[in-house]
Scaffold this motif. Structure first.
Motif, PDB file in Angstrom:
ATOM      1  N   GLY A 173       9.403   8.219  -2.029  1.00  0.00           N
ATOM      2  CA  GLY A 173      10.499   7.739  -1.193  1.00  0.00           C
ATOM      3  C   GLY A 173      10.159   6.394  -0.616  1.00  0.00           C
ATOM      4  O   GLY A 173       9.242   5.721  -1.064  1.00  0.00           O
ATOM      5  N   LYS A 174      10.903   6.020   0.393  1.00  0.00           N
ATOM      6  CA  LYS A 174      10.578   4.806   1.115  1.00  0.00           C
ATOM      7  C   LYS A 174       9.271   5.050   1.847  1.00  0.00           C
ATOM      8  O   LYS A 174       8.971   6.164   2.246  1.00  0.00           O
ATOM      9  N   GLU A 175       8.502   3.995   2.030  1.00  0.00           N
ATOM     10  CA  GLU A 175       7.272   4.160   2.780  1.00  0.00           C
ATOM     11  C   GLU A 175       7.628   4.498   4.219  1.00  0.00           C
ATOM     12  O   GLU A 175       8.452   3.849   4.833  1.00  0.00           O
ATOM     13  N   SER A 176       6.989   5.549   4.720  1.00  0.00           N
ATOM     14  CA  SER A 176       7.298   5.977   6.084  1.00  0.00           C
ATOM     15  C   SER A 176       6.762   4.968   7.084  1.00  0.00           C
ATOM     16  O   SER A 176       5.806   4.251   6.800  1.00  0.00           O
ATOM     17  N   PRO A 177       7.364   4.907   8.263  1.00  0.00           N
ATOM     18  CA  PRO A 177       6.853   4.002   9.287  1.00  0.00           C
ATOM     19  C   PRO A 177       5.387   4.280   9.618  1.00  0.00           C
ATOM     20  O   PRO A 177       4.614   3.366   9.847  1.00  0.00           O
ATOM     21  N   ALA A 178       4.998   5.565   9.593  1.00  0.00           N
ATOM     22  CA  ALA A 178       3.602   5.908   9.874  1.00  0.00           C
ATOM     23  C   ALA A 178       2.693   5.370   8.773  1.00  0.00           C
ATOM     24  O   ALA A 178       1.603   4.870   9.043  1.00  0.00           O
ATOM     25  N   GLY A 179       3.146   5.451   7.529  1.00  0.00           N
ATOM     26  CA  GLY A 179       2.351   4.923   6.416  1.00  0.00           C
ATOM     27  C   GLY A 179       2.207   3.416   6.494  1.00  0.00           C
ATOM     28  O   GLY A 179       1.145   2.865   6.220  1.00  0.00           O
ATOM     29  N   ALA A 180       3.270   2.740   6.874  1.00  0.00           N
ATOM     30  CA  ALA A 180       3.220   1.288   7.023  1.00  0.00           C
ATOM     31  C   ALA A 180       2.272   0.905   8.150  1.00  0.00           C
ATOM     32  O   ALA A 180       1.495  -0.053   8.027  1.00  0.00           O
ATOM     33  N   LYS A 181       2.308   1.650   9.245  1.00  0.00           N
ATOM     34  CA  LYS A 181       1.428   1.378  10.385  1.00  0.00           C
ATOM     35  C   LYS A 181      -0.027   1.608   9.991  1.00  0.00           C
ATOM     36  O   LYS A 181      -0.907   0.822  10.354  1.00  0.00           O
ATOM     37  N   ALA A 182      -0.283   2.663   9.236  1.00  0.00           N
ATOM     38  CA  ALA A 182      -1.645   2.946   8.784  1.00  0.00           C
ATOM     39  C   ALA A 182      -2.161   1.821   7.894  1.00  0.00           C
ATOM     40  O   ALA A 182      -3.319   1.407   8.012  1.00  0.00           O
ATOM     41  N   GLN A 183      -1.308   1.297   7.009  1.00  0.00           N
ATOM     42  CA  GLN A 183      -1.705   0.178   6.153  1.00  0.00           C
ATOM     43  C   GLN A 183      -2.024  -1.062   6.984  1.00  0.00           C
ATOM     44  O   GLN A 183      -2.963  -1.792   6.702  1.00  0.00           O
ATOM     45  N   GLU A 184      -1.222  -1.279   8.020  1.00  0.00           N
ATOM     46  CA  GLU A 184      -1.444  -2.427   8.898  1.00  0.00           C
ATOM     47  C   GLU A 184      -2.784  -2.303   9.629  1.00  0.00           C
ATOM     48  O   GLU A 184      -3.552  -3.256   9.709  1.00  0.00           O
ATOM     49  N   ILE A 185      -3.071  -1.110  10.132  1.00  0.00           N
ATOM     50  CA  ILE A 185      -4.325  -0.870  10.839  1.00  0.00           C
ATOM     51  C   ILE A 185      -5.502  -1.025   9.893  1.00  0.00           C
ATOM     52  O   ILE A 185      -6.518  -1.640  10.241  1.00  0.00           O
ATOM     53  N   LEU A 186      -5.374  -0.488   8.686  1.00  0.00           N
ATOM     54  CA  LEU A 186      -6.445  -0.621   7.699  1.00  0.00           C
ATOM     55  C   LEU A 186      -6.723  -2.086   7.405  1.00  0.00           C
ATOM     56  O   LEU A 186      -7.885  -2.511   7.328  1.00  0.00           O
ATOM     57  N   GLY A 187      -5.676  -2.881   7.271  1.00  0.00           N
ATOM     58  CA  GLY A 187      -5.853  -4.312   7.032  1.00  0.00           C
ATOM     59  C   GLY A 187      -6.602  -4.985   8.169  1.00  0.00           C
ATOM     60  O   GLY A 187      -7.496  -5.812   7.934  1.00  0.00           O
ATOM     61  N   LEU A 188      -6.259  -4.631   9.395  1.00  0.00           N
ATOM     62  CA  LEU A 188      -6.955  -5.206  10.551  1.00  0.00           C
ATOM     63  C   LEU A 188      -8.425  -4.806  10.577  1.00  0.00           C
ATOM     64  O   LEU A 188      -9.302  -5.632  10.861  1.00  0.00           O
ATOM     65  N   VAL A 189      -8.703  -3.544  10.281  1.00  0.00           N
ATOM     66  CA  VAL A 189     -10.085  -3.065  10.268  1.00  0.00           C
ATOM     67  C   VAL A 189     -10.883  -3.789   9.181  1.00  0.00           C
ATOM     68  O   VAL A 189     -12.027  -4.206   9.413  1.00  0.00           O
ATOM     69  N   VAL A 202     -14.233  -7.471   2.868  1.00  0.00           N
ATOM     70  CA  VAL A 202     -13.403  -8.615   2.462  1.00  0.00           C
ATOM     71  C   VAL A 202     -12.775  -8.323   1.098  1.00  0.00           C
ATOM     72  O   VAL A 202     -11.579  -8.535   0.890  1.00  0.00           O
ATOM     73  N   ALA A 203     -13.587  -7.806   0.171  1.00  0.00           N
ATOM     74  CA  ALA A 203     -13.082  -7.493  -1.170  1.00  0.00           C
ATOM     75  C   ALA A 203     -11.996  -6.417  -1.103  1.00  0.00           C
ATOM     76  O   ALA A 203     -10.953  -6.533  -1.766  1.00  0.00           O
ATOM     77  N   LEU A 204     -12.225  -5.371  -0.318  1.00  0.00           N
ATOM     78  CA  LEU A 204     -11.220  -4.310  -0.186  1.00  0.00           C
ATOM     79  C   LEU A 204      -9.932  -4.840   0.418  1.00  0.00           C
ATOM     80  O   LEU A 204      -8.835  -4.466  -0.010  1.00  0.00           O
ATOM     81  N   ASN A 205     -10.044  -5.724   1.391  1.00  0.00           N
ATOM     82  CA  ASN A 205      -8.855  -6.313   2.013  1.00  0.00           C
ATOM     83  C   ASN A 205      -8.073  -7.147   1.003  1.00  0.00           C
ATOM     84  O   ASN A 205      -6.850  -7.082   0.950  1.00  0.00           O
ATOM     85  N   GLU A 216      -4.241  -6.461  -0.165  1.00  0.00           N
ATOM     86  CA  GLU A 216      -3.199  -7.471  -0.071  1.00  0.00           C
ATOM     87  C   GLU A 216      -2.567  -7.747  -1.432  1.00  0.00           C
ATOM     88  O   GLU A 216      -1.358  -7.969  -1.529  1.00  0.00           O
ATOM     89  N   LYS A 217      -3.397  -7.762  -2.476  1.00  0.00           N
ATOM     90  CA  LYS A 217      -2.885  -7.989  -3.831  1.00  0.00           C
ATOM     91  C   LYS A 217      -1.961  -6.834  -4.248  1.00  0.00           C
ATOM     92  O   LYS A 217      -0.926  -7.056  -4.874  1.00  0.00           O
ATOM     93  N   LYS A 218      -2.328  -5.623  -3.877  1.00  0.00           N
ATOM     94  CA  LYS A 218      -1.524  -4.442  -4.190  1.00  0.00           C
ATOM     95  C   LYS A 218      -0.157  -4.515  -3.512  1.00  0.00           C
ATOM     96  O   LYS A 218       0.866  -4.162  -4.098  1.00  0.00           O
ATOM     97  N   ASN A 219      -0.154  -4.982  -2.269  1.00  0.00           N
ATOM     98  CA  ASN A 219       1.097  -5.063  -1.510  1.00  0.00           C
ATOM     99  C   ASN A 219       1.849  -6.302  -1.942  1.00  0.00           C
ATOM    100  O   ASN A 219       2.985  -6.456  -1.859  1.00  0.00           O
TER     101      ASN A 219
END
Length: 131
Positions: A68-84, A121-124, A128-131
């Motif tokens: 389905g559409k990405e849930s708001p919680a999933g989007a927030k988790a991706q954002e947090i992962l990027g920051l970490v 850095v590599a994981l980030n 980003e490339k995936k998104n």
């Protein structure tokens, strides 16, 4: 996790605040047909899938692949992962610099910290490339 088409239709319909009758009206079918879709007793006509995806605010590909559409919680988790994944390399770099200045850094520990930073850095970059 993959979902059945029926489960996905149900979730997306509810996310869009529609009843089965409202979805049926927009699709030009009966509410009984929508009920059967949602219970995986039948499927929408293949020619109506693009219209169904549009009404539900998703894509044909996502419907067919059980996504389905990405849930708001999933989007927030991706954002947090990027920051970490950005914060860890910075922290490792600061730690190595500070320990070097204090003359307390062992080479092996420094290399480990820098390696962890580079891996993040590599994981980030991959994320980003995936998104």
């Amino acid at each position: 996790m993959k979902k059945t088409l029926g489960t996905l239709i149900t979730e997306l319909r509810k996310e869009n605040g529609m009843t089965q009758a409202q979805l049926a009206e927009k699709m030009g079918v009966t509410d009984k047909a929508v009920s059967k879709w949602e219970r995986d007793l039948s499927c929408p006509d293949i020619n109506s899938i693009p219209k169904l995806a549009e009404i539900l605010g998703t894509t044909v590909e996502q419907l067919m692949q059980g996504e389905g559409k990405e849930s708001p919680a999933g989007a927030k988790a991706q954002e947090i992962l990027g920051l970490v994944l950005k914060a860890i390399p910075l922290a490792m770099g600061v730690a190595v610099t500070a320990l070097t200045i204090l003359n307390k850094l062992e080479i092996k520990s420094g290399m480990t910290m820098l390696g962890i930073g580079l891996a993040c850095v590599a994981l980030n970059l991959l994320q980003e490339k995936k998104n």
